[in-house]
Design an enzyme around this catalytic site. Structure first.
Site, PDB file in Angstrom:
ATOM      1  CG  HIS A 150     -13.532   9.451   2.369  1.00 12.47           C
ATOM      2  ND1 HIS A 150     -14.132  10.665   2.128  1.00 12.47           N
ATOM      3  CD2 HIS A 150     -13.327   8.883   1.153  1.00 12.47           C
ATOM      4  CE1 HIS A 150     -14.296  10.823   0.804  1.00 12.47           C
ATOM      5  NE2 HIS A 150     -13.821   9.753   0.208  1.00 12.47           N
TER       6      HIS A 150
HETATM    7  C1  LIG Z   1     -14.431   2.418  -3.581  1.00 14.81           C
HETATM    8  C2  LIG Z   1     -13.615   3.619  -3.095  1.00 14.81           C
HETATM    9  C3  LIG Z   1     -13.816   4.852  -3.691  1.00 14.81           C
HETATM   10  C4  LIG Z   1     -13.085   5.963  -3.256  1.00 14.81           C
HETATM   11  N1  LIG Z   1     -13.254   7.167  -3.876  1.00 14.81           N
HETATM   12  C5  LIG Z   1     -12.498   8.211  -3.518  1.00 14.81           C
HETATM   13  C6  LIG Z   1     -12.586   9.458  -4.201  1.00 14.81           C
HETATM   14  O1  LIG Z   1     -13.355   9.604  -5.158  1.00 14.81           O
HETATM   15  N2  LIG Z   1     -11.790  10.484  -3.783  1.00 14.81           N
HETATM   16  C7  LIG Z   1     -10.930  10.358  -2.724  1.00 14.81           C
HETATM   17  O2  LIG Z   1     -10.236  11.320  -2.405  1.00 14.81           O
HETATM   18  N3  LIG Z   1     -10.838   9.200  -2.065  1.00 14.81           N
HETATM   19  C8  LIG Z   1     -11.582   8.134  -2.427  1.00 14.81           C
HETATM   20  N4  LIG Z   1     -11.477   6.947  -1.741  1.00 14.81           N
HETATM   21  C9  LIG Z   1     -10.589   6.900  -0.569  1.00 14.81           C
HETATM   22  C10 LIG Z   1      -9.132   6.746  -0.968  1.00 14.81           C
HETATM   23  O3  LIG Z   1      -9.011   5.779  -1.977  1.00 14.81           O
HETATM   24  C11 LIG Z   1      -8.333   6.337   0.275  1.00 14.81           C
HETATM   25  O4  LIG Z   1      -8.500   7.291   1.287  1.00 14.81           O
HETATM   26  C12 LIG Z   1      -6.845   6.204  -0.031  1.00 14.81           C
HETATM   27  O5  LIG Z   1      -6.625   5.332  -1.117  1.00 14.81           O
HETATM   28  C13 LIG Z   1      -6.119   5.692   1.182  1.00 14.81           C
HETATM   29  O6  LIG Z   1      -4.765   5.516   0.834  1.00 14.81           O
HETATM   30  P1  LIG Z   1      -3.810   4.541   1.648  1.00 14.81           P
HETATM   31  O7  LIG Z   1      -2.474   4.649   1.011  1.00 14.81           O
HETATM   32  O8  LIG Z   1      -3.953   4.821   3.090  1.00 14.81           O
HETATM   33  O9  LIG Z   1      -4.402   3.090   1.402  1.00 14.81           O
HETATM   34  P2  LIG Z   1      -4.763   2.308   0.030  1.00 14.81           P
HETATM   35  O10 LIG Z   1      -4.937   3.235  -1.119  1.00 14.81           O
HETATM   36  O11 LIG Z   1      -5.907   1.395   0.399  1.00 14.81           O
HETATM   37  O12 LIG Z   1      -3.462   1.457  -0.250  1.00 14.81           O
HETATM   38  C14 LIG Z   1      -3.135   0.293   0.448  1.00 14.81           C
HETATM   39  C15 LIG Z   1      -2.537  -0.697  -0.527  1.00 14.81           C
HETATM   40  O13 LIG Z   1      -1.916  -1.745   0.192  1.00 14.81           O
HETATM   41  C16 LIG Z   1      -2.238  -2.968  -0.410  1.00 14.81           C
HETATM   42  N5  LIG Z   1      -2.128  -4.026   0.625  1.00 14.81           N
HETATM   43  C17 LIG Z   1      -2.867  -4.176   1.747  1.00 14.81           C
HETATM   44  N6  LIG Z   1      -2.424  -5.240   2.437  1.00 14.81           N
HETATM   45  C18 LIG Z   1      -1.398  -5.773   1.732  1.00 14.81           C
HETATM   46  C19 LIG Z   1      -0.545  -6.913   1.922  1.00 14.81           C
HETATM   47  N7  LIG Z   1      -0.666  -7.723   2.977  1.00 14.81           N
HETATM   48  N8  LIG Z   1       0.393  -7.164   0.983  1.00 14.81           N
HETATM   49  C20 LIG Z   1       0.540  -6.372  -0.115  1.00 14.81           C
HETATM   50  N9  LIG Z   1      -0.222  -5.290  -0.341  1.00 14.81           N
HETATM   51  C21 LIG Z   1      -1.192  -5.002   0.571  1.00 14.81           C
HETATM   52  C22 LIG Z   1      -3.647  -2.773  -0.932  1.00 14.81           C
HETATM   53  O14 LIG Z   1      -3.934  -3.690  -1.949  1.00 14.81           O
HETATM   54  C23 LIG Z   1      -3.573  -1.324  -1.427  1.00 14.81           C
HETATM   55  O15 LIG Z   1      -3.100  -1.293  -2.757  1.00 14.81           O
HETATM   56  C24 LIG Z   1     -12.173   5.821  -2.180  1.00 14.81           C
HETATM   57  C25 LIG Z   1     -11.972   4.565  -1.591  1.00 14.81           C
HETATM   58  C26 LIG Z   1     -12.678   3.467  -2.058  1.00 14.81           C
HETATM   59  C27 LIG Z   1     -12.437   2.111  -1.417  1.00 14.81           C
END
Ligand SMILES: Cc1cc2nc3c(=O)[nH]c(=O)nc-3n(C[C@H](O)[C@H](O)[C@H](O)COP(=O)(O)OP(=O)(O)OC[C@H]3O[C@@H](n4cnc5c(N)ncnc54)[C@H](O)[C@@H]3O)c2cc1C
Length: 443
Positions: A378
């Site tokens: 997280h």
């Molecule tokens: C293994 C795991 C299990 C989890 N389980 C849970 C859960 O059960 N419940 C819960 O609420 N939360 C969970 N989380 C946390 C949750 O997934 C994150 O808090 C949330 O996804 C964050 O969202 P975000 O949009 O900030 O980033 P992300 O979801 O990480 O999205 C970022 C995206 O940008 C892409 N990206 C990065 N750099 C580049 C680039 N240079 N070019 C193109 N694309 C790029 C990545 O591939 C990704 O798809 C989990 C996280 C992980 C890693």
């Protein structure tokens, strides 16, 4: 709704209340309740984590059952499905595109984004350029690791760090990559004399001590590899984040491999009750190692460097041990009530990370917390509001660039953050559209 969090970030409550259900209706389900999760629910209530709030999406003190992205057939749903609400004529999704850097026009008063450079799945480079109208912009949503990394690679960040890597400085902002936070997670093992059902987090105890208590159970074994459990899986795929890279010596890696062999056989039967420090106060940073977007930056979270995090972990472990010792669990797992020391001892072995163990792990809860900490994934921060972006998530002192994702948070919302991150996507999408329409109408 996560009220305190929403108030803190200053979001429009009406739009927030419209945006959560927009996500929930499409991909969130009521979990099929598993016996292990029932044991946790009953134990939490008996231990005083009350009232029982039943099935709810609300983040309120007490014990509750939350939503899941697994439907009743066990199929997992994801944020990608939300794209189905978009207009396909106006949407192009490049699934294998990796953005290399954001491109700026630096001839004016403030740097202005003109587009991005990205590579396709064959490594071929392309440019995606913005149109000339004032409404065009780039919205960075690469997450708490990817977004600060991308700003740094593109020349926005601490001047010295950029210059050390020969990155042309577009804007000196010392706060990019700073304020990285990860909520520490520690597990207490629940032994069982028989295999228990496989379950992921469904029940949660939201305590007034500032810790959340959740559980996962059951394992599938194949060729002696272990799947499914948060603690052990995170040891395999997420563990590197728990210690600074410089301490990842050969000895530490050998100790890790050895510790995997020492996992007690009962670990394949029971489950884990986990403690997550809710709003972590220990802060770290992210720095680039080089200018290759495919290489991970170095991130240090400094777990438990703030004494308040350690204090809350200790409180959480104390409560969790009571939960595990309750008759709801001992009846269910067919195990007798073990002493605190024995529970800690088996939990120290069953939690796998690179951190060296200490002789007092089972007598000092502080040491137990420090030595068995793992990530719950997280992590957040790196592009905080007021430091890197403004309250509309526009990058400060730059034109036509926003960051909309978990990198802007100073704390992780709810017990688990993804619902709020997805809600934020909808919320900001609607807000940006309304602003554009308002501008077009001259309002
Ligand atoms: C293994 C795991 C299990 C989890 N389980 C849970 C859960 O059960 N419940 C819960 O609420 N939360 C969970 N989380 C946390 C949750 O997934 C994150 O808090 C949330 O996804 C964050 O969202 P975000 O949009 O900030 O980033 P992300 O979801 O990480 O999205 C970022 C995206 O940008 C892409 N990206 C990065 N750099 C580049 C680039 N240079 N070019 C193109 N694309 C790029 C990545 O591939 C990704 O798809 C989990 C996280 C992980 C890693």
């Amino acid at each position: 709704m996560k009220c305190r969090f929403i108030n803190k970030v200053g979001w429009d409550k009406k739009l927030v209340n419209e945006s959560y259900p927009w996500v929930e209706k499409q991909i969130v389900h009521r979990p099929k309740f598993s016996p292990f999760q029932s044991a946790l629910r009953d134990s939490l209530i008996d231990t005083g984590v009350s009232p029982y709030n039943g099935f709810t999406y609300d983040h309120i003190y007490g014990t509750k059952v939350g939503g899941t992205i697994f439907d009743r057939f066990g199929r997992r749903h994801t944020a990608a499905e939300l794209l189905a609400s978009g207009n396909p004529d106006k949407l192009t999704v490049l699934v294998h595109a990796t953005v290399q850097k954001i491109v700026f026009d630096t001839t004016g008063k403030r740097p202005k984004v003109v587009g991005v450079i990205f590579n396709d799945e064959n490594g071929k480079q392309h440019e995606a350029m913005l149109g000339n109208d004032v409404q065009s912009e780039v919205i960075l949503s690469s997450g708490a690791i990817g977004s600060p990394q991308m700003l740094l690679l593109s020349g926005i960040g601490p001047k010295d760090e950029l210059q050390n890597l020969n990155i042309s400085v577009v804007l000196n902002n010392p706060f990019v990559g700073k304020g990285m936070i990860d909520n520490p997670m520690n597990n207490i093992f629940v032994p069982s004399n028989r295999p228990v059902d496989v379950s992921l987090i469904q029940t949660v105890g939201i305590t007034k001590k500032g810790v959340y208590i959740e559980a996962s159970s059951g394992f599938s074994q194949s060729n002696s590899s272990i799947h499914c459990h948060h603690g052990i899986v995170s040891a395999e795929i997420g563990q590197l984040s728990t210690i600074p890279p410089k301490q990842r010596s050969i000895e530490a890696i050998q100790a890790y491999v050895k510790s995997k062999r020492d996992i007690p056989v009962e670990a394949f039967n029971g489950g884990f009750v986990l403690t997550k420090v809710g709003s972590a106060w220990s802060v770290g940073e992210l720095k680039l190692n080089n200018t290759n977007v495919n290489d991970n930056p170095t991130i240090t979270f400094n777990y438990f460097s703030h004494p308040y995090d350690l204090q809350r972990c200790v409180e959480g472990i104390r409560m969790t041990i009571k939960v595990v010792q309750s008759e709801h669990f001992t009846n269910y797992t067919l195990c007798k009530k073990e002493s605190m020391e024995k529970i800690l001892n088996i939990s120290v072995k069953a939690n796998v990370n690179f951190i060296p163990r200490h002789a007092n792990d089972t007598t000092s809860l502080e040491q137990f917390c420090k030595d068995t900490v793992i990530t719950i994934w997280h992590y957040h921060g790196g592009c905080h509001v007021g430091k890197v972006v403004d309250p509309d998530y526009k990058v400060l002192d730059v034109e036509r660039l926003r960051v909309v994702d978990g990198s802007t948070f100073t704390e992780s919302p709810g017990t688990n953050p993804q619902a709020t991150v997805m809600m934020m996507g909808r919320y900001m999408g609607v807000k940006i559209l309304r602003d554009r329409l308002g501008r077009l109408a001259g309002i």
